[in-house]
Write a protein that holds these residues in place. Sequence first.
Motif, PDB file in Angstrom:
ATOM      1  N   PHE A 108       0.827  -1.216   0.000  1.00  0.00           N
ATOM      2  CA  PHE A 108       0.000   0.000   0.000  1.00  0.00           C
ATOM      3  C   PHE A 108       0.854   1.255   0.000  1.00  0.00           C
ATOM      4  N   TRP A 109       1.994   1.180   0.661  1.00  0.00           N
ATOM      5  CA  TRP A 109       2.859   2.356   0.701  1.00  0.00           C
ATOM      6  C   TRP A 109       3.486   2.595  -0.670  1.00  0.00           C
ATOM      7  N   SER A 125      -6.692 -12.414  -2.774  1.00  0.00           N
ATOM      8  CA  SER A 125      -5.963 -11.727  -1.718  1.00  0.00           C
ATOM      9  C   SER A 125      -5.251 -10.490  -2.249  1.00  0.00           C
ATOM     10  N   VAL A 168      -7.487  -7.060  -2.687  1.00  0.00           N
ATOM     11  CA  VAL A 168      -8.071  -6.298  -1.583  1.00  0.00           C
ATOM     12  C   VAL A 168      -7.438  -4.917  -1.426  1.00  0.00           C
ATOM     13  N   ILE A 169      -6.105  -4.883  -1.277  1.00  0.00           N
ATOM     14  CA  ILE A 169      -5.456  -3.604  -0.985  1.00  0.00           C
ATOM     15  C   ILE A 169      -5.356  -2.721  -2.226  1.00  0.00           C
ATOM     16  N   THR A 226      -8.605  -1.176  -3.268  1.00  0.00           N
ATOM     17  CA  THR A 226      -9.036  -0.146  -2.322  1.00  0.00           C
ATOM     18  C   THR A 226      -8.327   1.172  -2.609  1.00  0.00           C
ATOM     19  N   ILE A 227      -7.016   1.094  -2.806  1.00  0.00           N
ATOM     20  CA  ILE A 227      -6.254   2.327  -3.003  1.00  0.00           C
ATOM     21  C   ILE A 227      -6.646   3.030  -4.300  1.00  0.00           C
ATOM     22  N   ALA A 279     -15.472  -6.318  -1.475  1.00  0.00           N
ATOM     23  CA  ALA A 279     -15.336  -7.023  -0.202  1.00  0.00           C
ATOM     24  C   ALA A 279     -14.965  -6.081   0.933  1.00  0.00           C
ATOM     25  N   VAL A 280     -14.032  -5.165   0.671  1.00  0.00           N
ATOM     26  CA  VAL A 280     -13.618  -4.238   1.726  1.00  0.00           C
ATOM     27  C   VAL A 280     -14.784  -3.327   2.119  1.00  0.00           C
ATOM     28  N   PRO A 333      -7.915 -16.229   2.047  1.00  0.00           N
ATOM     29  CA  PRO A 333      -7.098 -15.073   1.664  1.00  0.00           C
ATOM     30  C   PRO A 333      -6.688 -14.306   2.918  1.00  0.00           C
ATOM     31  N   PHE A 374      -7.777 -10.719   3.995  1.00  0.00           N
ATOM     32  CA  PHE A 374      -9.216 -10.596   4.146  1.00  0.00           C
ATOM     33  C   PHE A 374      -9.725 -11.378   5.353  1.00  0.00           C
ATOM     34  N   PHE A 383      -3.963   0.192   7.741  1.00  0.00           N
ATOM     35  CA  PHE A 383      -4.141   0.956   6.521  1.00  0.00           C
ATOM     36  C   PHE A 383      -5.578   0.877   6.038  1.00  0.00           C
ATOM     37  N   LEU A 384      -6.206  -0.280   6.207  1.00  0.00           N
ATOM     38  CA  LEU A 384      -7.592  -0.423   5.796  1.00  0.00           C
ATOM     39  C   LEU A 384      -8.540   0.075   6.885  1.00  0.00           C
ATOM     40  N   LEU A 438       0.255   6.224   8.898  1.00  0.00           N
ATOM     41  CA  LEU A 438       0.340   6.265   7.434  1.00  0.00           C
ATOM     42  C   LEU A 438      -1.050   6.470   6.827  1.00  0.00           C
ATOM     43  N   ARG A 441      -3.178   9.564   4.265  1.00  0.00           N
ATOM     44  CA  ARG A 441      -3.452   9.067   2.926  1.00  0.00           C
ATOM     45  C   ARG A 441      -4.169  10.076   2.035  1.00  0.00           C
TER      46      ARG A 441
END
Lengths: 323, 292
Positions: A145-146, A261, A264-265, A268-269, A279-280, B138, B141, B232-233, B247, B251
Amino acid sequence: MKRYLIRRFIQMVIVLIGISIISFLIMHLAPGDPVDIMAERNATPEQKAHIRELYGLNEPLPIQYLNWIGRVVKGDFGTSFVTGRPVLEMILERLPATLILNFWAMIIIYLIAVPVGMISALKQYSWFDHVVTTVAFFGRALPQFWFALMLIYFIGLRFGGVQISGMATWGVNWGVQPFFTVLQDRISYIILPLIVLAFSGMAGIARYMRASMLDVVHQDYIRTARSKGLPEKKVVTGHAFRNALLPIVTLIGFELPILFSGAVIIETIFSWPGIGLLAVNAISQQDYMIVMAFNLLGATMTVIGMFLADILYMVVDPRIKLE
Amino acid sequence: MAQQTATIKDIKADETYLKMVWRRFKKHKLAVISLLFILTIALIAILAPIISPYGYDQTNRDNIMSGPSREHILGTDRIGRDMFTRLVWGARISLSVGLVAALVSVTVGTLIGATAGYFGGIIDDILMRFTEMVMSFPVIFLLLTIVTLVERSVFNVMLVIGLTSWTGLARMVRGQFLSLRESDYVEAARALGAKNSRIVIKHMLLNSMAPIIVNATLQVGTAILAESSLSFLGLGITSPPSWGTILNSGRFYMRYAPWITIFPGLLIFGTVLAFNYIGDGLRDALDPYLKR
């Protein structure tokens, strides 16, 4: 081999049943009574009891599980608490976006990582090899994510041609605008998430390819090929490369779960409208039907993927004979 | 045979095992630098109340999202909290989450793997199928899902991360135990009438220690990454903040205050990288059969 396949298949079925039980229990532990969500706010206790009966929520837990899994097998994952639409429909609607992103990421990953890993192994301990292993090592520690946020800050916010959110400009469609206008639009959206996905996937594949190639070049048949006077080029492409590629092919089985998997991140970003973002959002809205479907599908894909990888390994490498 | 000769060359007669490990570890320059880096971060985390010039939740309305300056060497965040102070306290949370989660993960993984490998048969089958089940979800998740079900505290986050990350180690320890069970010296110990518990602890567990320690080190880094992904989430530890939480808080202000995002990310990256290098160094140092 047939016996191994049967045993492996039975194992897979057991694991799948276990996964569905775990998923069901997690859903059951979720805070809040599903009846409260389904009933109207001022429903009387009698009405609630009626709903409870209607959905079989007064049955013992094992019966509830059997009812639920019976529906799931038929593709009925229930309806979303928030939108009231069937969960499967919502997931299928989002799947293409995730598939597009991952398809291109996979192509880039293999096109770059396989030759890089190979050269790295052929020139072991050269500067190229050092750079590759170091970058791969860094890649493992880099928070995805970073990395994505840094790309947004250093590229996305500075260059007008690069988009940081979504996957297409509204109204720009294939067939309506000229081909290259649409293509440019799509690329401007996909480029950053693609870089993140490709970079984080590449490190692993390149390392794997390097190890596999190193293993192969020390085999006797390579020495034989060299000593009988084959040109080095032929030894590498004809003998070494093809054998080193075998284990890599099986990795494709593991790509299935990454859809779930990995999405997901990144989604989102970049607000990429795929299943990960769905899902998120479901998590933050406590829409447990979607959450469970996602967990269950993700786990199922992993199990099937590992099974496929095993079989693929036997198919591509006839030397492997398992008990 | 080549490996065996290399080992003999590298062992000095009057040296204890620990001394040998240290001597070999020191050869790995990056691992030593990483160890120093982690020790520094740990020291800063322990001394947080003394080092930090402000309170971690102390706001300053006149100094919102200001860049690095003399008063605030790493700038301030969107409600005027000192970034340096928050990062120092964040080290506490992130490091302790990493360490405790790794401890949980290694304990569970070793127990399950050792039980499966030692007993074999039906117990092995059951435990390994269970491991595969947990492994299939996963990870990120599954973490997200469980964290929404439990009360969100530092301890719970540690526990959940630990309980979802033990599968790889369990499979490895099982493999070790399966092969050690058949080894000559375990058979010899059995023939000499050693008790089961003695065989398990002295002969099998101690001989599997090297890969377990390496895994534990790498696991600390992985757990720190997992916690920062959770934060982060938006589902991590908020007060005191972890690096991931800090962090995440920057954002949406990256355009105006990039330092809120850049610094915690660098710290996470550096710390995880350092743990990976230490793990790498330990792998080389602990395993007497490895050349290099």
